[in-house]
Motif scaffolding. Sequence first.
Motif, short mmCIF file in Angstrom:
data_model
loop_
_atom_site.label_atom_id
_atom_site.label_comp_id
_atom_site.label_asym_id
_atom_site.label_seq_id
_atom_site.Cartn_x
_atom_site.Cartn_y
_atom_site.Cartn_z
N ILE A 29 16.15 -9.50 23.98
CA ILE A 29 15.95 -8.14 23.48
C ILE A 29 14.64 -8.04 22.70
N ALA A 30 14.35 -9.10 21.92
CA ALA A 30 13.08 -9.12 21.19
C ALA A 30 11.90 -9.12 22.16
N SER A 31 12.02 -9.85 23.26
CA SER A 31 10.95 -9.88 24.25
C SER A 31 10.73 -8.51 24.88
N LEU A 32 11.81 -7.77 25.09
CA LEU A 32 11.69 -6.43 25.68
C LEU A 32 11.07 -5.44 24.71
N TYR A 33 11.21 -5.65 23.42
CA TYR A 33 10.73 -4.70 22.43
C TYR A 33 9.24 -4.86 22.14
N LEU A 34 8.71 -6.09 22.32
CA LEU A 34 7.32 -6.37 21.96
C LEU A 34 6.29 -5.57 22.77
N PRO A 35 6.40 -5.46 24.12
CA PRO A 35 5.38 -4.68 24.85
C PRO A 35 5.31 -3.22 24.41
N THR A 36 6.45 -2.59 24.03
CA THR A 36 6.43 -1.21 23.56
C THR A 36 5.64 -1.09 22.27
N LEU A 37 5.85 -2.04 21.34
CA LEU A 37 5.08 -2.03 20.10
C LEU A 37 3.60 -2.24 20.37
N ASN A 38 3.31 -3.09 21.32
CA ASN A 38 1.91 -3.34 21.68
C ASN A 38 1.27 -2.07 22.22
N ALA A 39 2.00 -1.33 23.06
CA ALA A 39 1.48 -0.06 23.59
C ALA A 39 1.25 0.95 22.48
N ASP A 40 2.15 0.98 21.48
CA ASP A 40 1.98 1.90 20.35
C ASP A 40 0.72 1.58 19.55
N ALA A 150 10.66 -0.27 31.83
CA ALA A 150 9.47 0.05 32.63
C ALA A 150 9.56 1.46 33.21
N MET A 151 10.74 1.82 33.66
CA MET A 151 10.93 3.18 34.19
C MET A 151 10.75 4.21 33.09
N GLN A 152 11.13 3.88 31.87
CA GLN A 152 10.92 4.80 30.75
C GLN A 152 9.43 4.95 30.43
N GLN A 153 8.67 3.87 30.65
CA GLN A 153 7.24 3.94 30.38
C GLN A 153 6.54 4.85 31.39
N ASP A 154 6.83 4.64 32.67
CA ASP A 154 6.20 5.46 33.71
C ASP A 154 7.06 5.39 34.97
N LEU A 155 7.69 6.50 35.30
CA LEU A 155 8.63 6.52 36.42
C LEU A 155 7.90 6.45 37.76
N ASP A 266 -6.74 10.51 35.79
CA ASP A 266 -6.39 11.94 35.80
C ASP A 266 -5.64 12.36 34.53
N GLY A 267 -5.53 11.43 33.56
CA GLY A 267 -4.98 11.78 32.25
C GLY A 267 -3.47 11.82 32.17
N SER A 268 -2.77 11.36 33.22
CA SER A 268 -1.30 11.40 33.20
C SER A 268 -0.68 10.12 32.63
N MET A 269 -1.53 9.16 32.25
CA MET A 269 -1.01 7.89 31.73
C MET A 269 -2.01 7.33 30.73
N GLN A 270 -1.51 6.73 29.64
CA GLN A 270 -2.38 6.12 28.65
C GLN A 270 -2.56 4.63 28.93
N VAL A 271 -3.64 4.07 28.36
CA VAL A 271 -3.95 2.66 28.59
C VAL A 271 -2.83 1.75 28.05
N GLY A 272 -2.32 2.08 26.86
CA GLY A 272 -1.25 1.26 26.28
C GLY A 272 0.00 1.27 27.14
N THR A 273 0.29 2.44 27.74
CA THR A 273 1.46 2.52 28.62
C THR A 273 1.27 1.64 29.86
N LEU A 274 0.05 1.64 30.42
CA LEU A 274 -0.23 0.80 31.58
C LEU A 274 -0.04 -0.68 31.23
N ILE A 275 -0.56 -1.08 30.08
CA ILE A 275 -0.43 -2.49 29.67
C ILE A 275 1.04 -2.84 29.44
N ALA A 276 1.79 -1.93 28.83
CA ALA A 276 3.22 -2.17 28.61
C ALA A 276 3.96 -2.27 29.94
#
Length: 577
Positions: A29-40, A150-155, A266-276
């Motif tokens: 669970i900790a591993s799953l939470y880290l990429p989201t914090l990194n994107a933030d 991942a689906m929550q980040q970008d479907l 095209d502005g529909s996705m942020q860089v942090g979201t892509l990395i996450a």
Amino acid sequence: MLWKLLVHHLRPYWPLLVAVVVFQTAQSIASLYLPTLNADIIDNGVATGDTDYIMSTGAMMLGITLLQIACAITAVYFGAKVAMALGRDLRREVFTRVGEFSEQEVTRFGAPSLITRSTNDVQQVQMLVLMTTTLVVAAPILCIGGIIVAMQQDLQLSWLIVVSVPILLIAVSLIVTRMVPQFRKMQVRIDTVNRVLREQLTGIRVVRAFVRENVETERFTQANADVTEVALKAGRLMALMFPVVMLVLNVSSVAVIWFGAFRIEDGSMQVGTLIAFLSYLMQILMAVMMATFMFVMIPRAAVCADRIGEVLGTETSVRPAVNPVTETSGAGELEMLDVGFSYPGAEQPVLSNISLIARAGETTAIIGSTGSGKTTLVNLLPRLFDVSTGAVLIDGVDIREMSQDLLWSYIGLVPQKPYLFSGTVRSNLHYGRPDATEEELWQALSIAQATDFVSEMDGGLDAPISQGGTNVSGGQRQRLAIARALVKRAPIYIFDDSFSALDLATDARLRLALKTNVAGATMIIVAQRVSSIIDSDQILVLEDGRIVGHGTHTELLETSETYQEIVASQLTAEEAA
């Protein structure tokens, strides 16, 4: 068999397994939470220049990472304890079960195979448990949880997961299905290598005496090459698996970056979201790759578990009595009533219609040509085999109804091939009776005509004995084995061709000492030499598993043609010498 074996033997360790699950779950669970914090941090901190947000979020990530490390270490620690405990339990159970086997089961499996099953096979199952406790919880959480996050980040990019994961699973499955037969062959061929090596080490003197080193080297080379061939086939498949996994993983990474770049443009996705999203895809594929480790180990462990289960599931043909007799008169009178014995699958019985009475204080000798069934007959007395027909009685009690400990305490056995254990003269004699005093040990050695050479050995009773007694001569080995049986002070002594390596003078002194010092015991002597049994109270002459003569030496010379032939052949040989 694998899962049945694991469920049964892991039951005592369920608290440790629960701890493994808890800590592996926390780590995942900790591993799953880290990429989201990194994107933030990238989208809300770096993009806006908010240093405080970067520091606070970074501190949170550092704390989560430390928690993840602690959970991982704890989970691996408990998992290793479970795996090592399982290996210990399996080895103990296999050893205990083999110790209960009769000669029939040991012969059926073969000593090399039993050694492999209790070492290499157990180790493979043990390693599977270690890998399972390390990966089996984290892999599904990372895979399923990674897909959801991942689906929550970008479907819209999630179709890459739908494509890459099945491709990876199909590729791995195709490889694994081809590995299973190779692992099965590998274990059988390891048995063969162990058998050939054991034969060569045991028979090294014979090999050298007949100058067969080159032949034996070729035989071992062939067995070794067979194992190498199978191992290479399995290794090539295993080597193919990881490039396939990495190919799918890297192509998927490139695809995420490729299609994600257009969405950022095209502005529909942020860089942090892509990395996450890329991090979650890596986690998903890494989870699948961790599962491939399991796929690699499960087939071989399953084969090994079947082999272990075969040993544990084999019941000895010599079954202990349900309500055993634990005490008899202790006189040691032995009786065989119309005994017959056949090996499983044999067309003809080895022994037929054997009847005799051996009384305390008397010596009963058994003689016959090679293959007449002498050794098989005496092996029935301590229940190394069970009779096929008839019964063997000690003090009027069927030995199948006696407690096995009681039966073995009644018998001092010197086998046809005397075996000494590595240690000292003292430790080998104490196999007969652990609480025997030094005086009793020397007395037994004196009766066995072994005092002279033992006293001359460096250390006397504490002189070293190598495995199998290879550092003493054949005659010395026989006399030490006889002394070991005498230390036991049993009511019944069985000497299975135990005087064959002794010269005639030593043989005569030994028999006289036995008659003088062990006068009250029942003596069963199997011999090839007439001189060893000439003074016996009764002699049984065996031929083709049947009694063809019964009486004293003098009586048999008059009534038994087979005995007359044996005596004539030996007298001729002695006179010629």
